[in-house]
Design a protein around this motif. Structure first.
Motif, PDB file in Angstrom:
ATOM      1  N   LEU A  67       1.052  -1.312  -0.077  1.00 18.68           N
ATOM      2  CA  LEU A  67      -0.066  -0.110   0.052  1.00 18.68           C
ATOM      3  C   LEU A  67       0.874   1.130   0.206  1.00 18.68           C
ATOM      4  O   LEU A  67       1.749   1.454   0.961  1.00 18.68           O
ATOM      5  N   VAL A  68       0.716   2.015  -0.734  1.00 22.28           N
ATOM      6  CA  VAL A  68       1.298   3.387  -1.099  1.00 22.28           C
ATOM      7  C   VAL A  68       0.515   4.668  -1.366  1.00 22.28           C
ATOM      8  O   VAL A  68      -0.494   4.283  -2.075  1.00 22.28           O
ATOM      9  N   GLN A  69       0.885   5.655  -1.075  1.00 28.65           N
ATOM     10  CA  GLN A  69       0.412   6.963  -1.304  1.00 28.65           C
ATOM     11  C   GLN A  69       0.395   7.281  -2.700  1.00 28.65           C
ATOM     12  O   GLN A  69       1.671   7.006  -3.340  1.00 28.65           O
ATOM     13  N   ALA A  70      -0.603   8.049  -3.279  1.00 24.62           N
ATOM     14  CA  ALA A  70      -0.381   8.545  -4.713  1.00 24.62           C
ATOM     15  C   ALA A  70       1.015   9.361  -4.616  1.00 24.62           C
ATOM     16  O   ALA A  70       1.326  10.064  -3.910  1.00 24.62           O
ATOM     17  N   GLY A  87       3.978   7.942  -4.629  1.00 22.63           N
ATOM     18  CA  GLY A  87       5.010   7.170  -3.920  1.00 22.63           C
ATOM     19  C   GLY A  87       5.635   6.011  -4.894  1.00 22.63           C
ATOM     20  O   GLY A  87       5.404   6.132  -6.169  1.00 22.63           O
ATOM     21  N   LYS A 112      -0.222   6.095  -9.210  1.00 22.11           N
ATOM     22  CA  LYS A 112      -1.365   6.713  -9.174  1.00 22.11           C
ATOM     23  C   LYS A 112      -2.528   5.812  -8.843  1.00 22.11           C
ATOM     24  O   LYS A 112      -2.141   4.504  -8.947  1.00 22.11           O
ATOM     25  N   PRO A 113      -3.653   6.212  -8.235  1.00 22.04           N
ATOM     26  CA  PRO A 113      -4.539   5.273  -7.730  1.00 22.04           C
ATOM     27  C   PRO A 113      -5.035   4.395  -8.829  1.00 22.04           C
ATOM     28  O   PRO A 113      -5.175   2.900  -8.717  1.00 22.04           O
ATOM     29  N   THR A 136      -3.427   0.881  -9.100  1.00 21.30           N
ATOM     30  CA  THR A 136      -3.974  -0.274  -8.236  1.00 21.30           C
ATOM     31  C   THR A 136      -4.391  -1.469  -9.068  1.00 21.30           C
ATOM     32  O   THR A 136      -5.275  -1.610  -9.933  1.00 21.30           O
ATOM     33  N   VAL A 141      -2.536   1.721  -4.437  1.00 25.57           N
ATOM     34  CA  VAL A 141      -2.330   3.084  -4.359  1.00 25.57           C
ATOM     35  C   VAL A 141      -3.626   4.166  -3.797  1.00 25.57           C
ATOM     36  O   VAL A 141      -4.301   4.212  -4.409  1.00 25.57           O
ATOM     37  N   SER A 142      -3.222   4.925  -2.533  1.00 23.96           N
ATOM     38  CA  SER A 142      -4.271   5.389  -2.119  1.00 23.96           C
ATOM     39  C   SER A 142      -4.167   6.940  -2.749  1.00 23.96           C
ATOM     40  O   SER A 142      -2.981   7.479  -2.967  1.00 23.96           O
ATOM     41  N   SER A 143      -5.452   7.406  -2.763  1.00 23.84           N
ATOM     42  CA  SER A 143      -5.398   9.035  -3.184  1.00 23.84           C
ATOM     43  C   SER A 143      -5.193  10.067  -2.075  1.00 23.84           C
ATOM     44  O   SER A 143      -5.453   9.550  -0.882  1.00 23.84           O
TER      45      SER A 143
END
Length: 121
Positions: free
Chosen positions: A10-13, A15, A86-87, A90, A119-121
């Protein structure tokens, strides 16, 4: 031939993640390698591919300039460096090998088990 993919998470946008695919059972240098991905409710799609000697790479348009594919034949491993995530990236990511890898996710390829990238926004 067996393939073991790892490195998802899991990574943020914005990343980065690096996926790895270890190949065993056959001489890795005789195979081209590809990465494909499958999002929920969608068909598996091509992401990137690399030739047997790393001389040629191919990337799907949406990942060009963000994803880099490489391989280390001495270590029997291929990599997918994913930057500026980017989301919409995913998906479950799968590695595959065969003498030649094209953009169609052929059943005749040898496939790894997949690794989840979120990928979380």
């Amino acid at each position: 031939v067996q393939l073991q993919a790892s490195g998802g998470g899991l990574v943020q946008a914005g990343g980065s993640l690096r996926l790895s695919c270890v190949v065993s059972g056959r001489t890795f240098s005789t195979y081209a390698m590809g990465w494909f991905r499958q999002a929920p409710g969608k068909e598996r799609e091509f992401v990137s591919a690399i030739s047997r000697n790393s001389g040629t790479t191919d990337h799907e348009d949406s990942v060009k300039g963000r994803f880099i594919m490489s391989r280390d034949n001495a270590k029997n491993v291929g990599y997918l460096q994913m930057n500026s995530l980017k989301p919409e990236d995913t998906a479950v990511y799968y590695c595959a090998v065969d003498r030649i890898i094209g953009r169609y996710p052929s059943r005749k390829y040898s496939w790894g088990q997949g690794t989840q990238v979120t990928v979380s926004s």
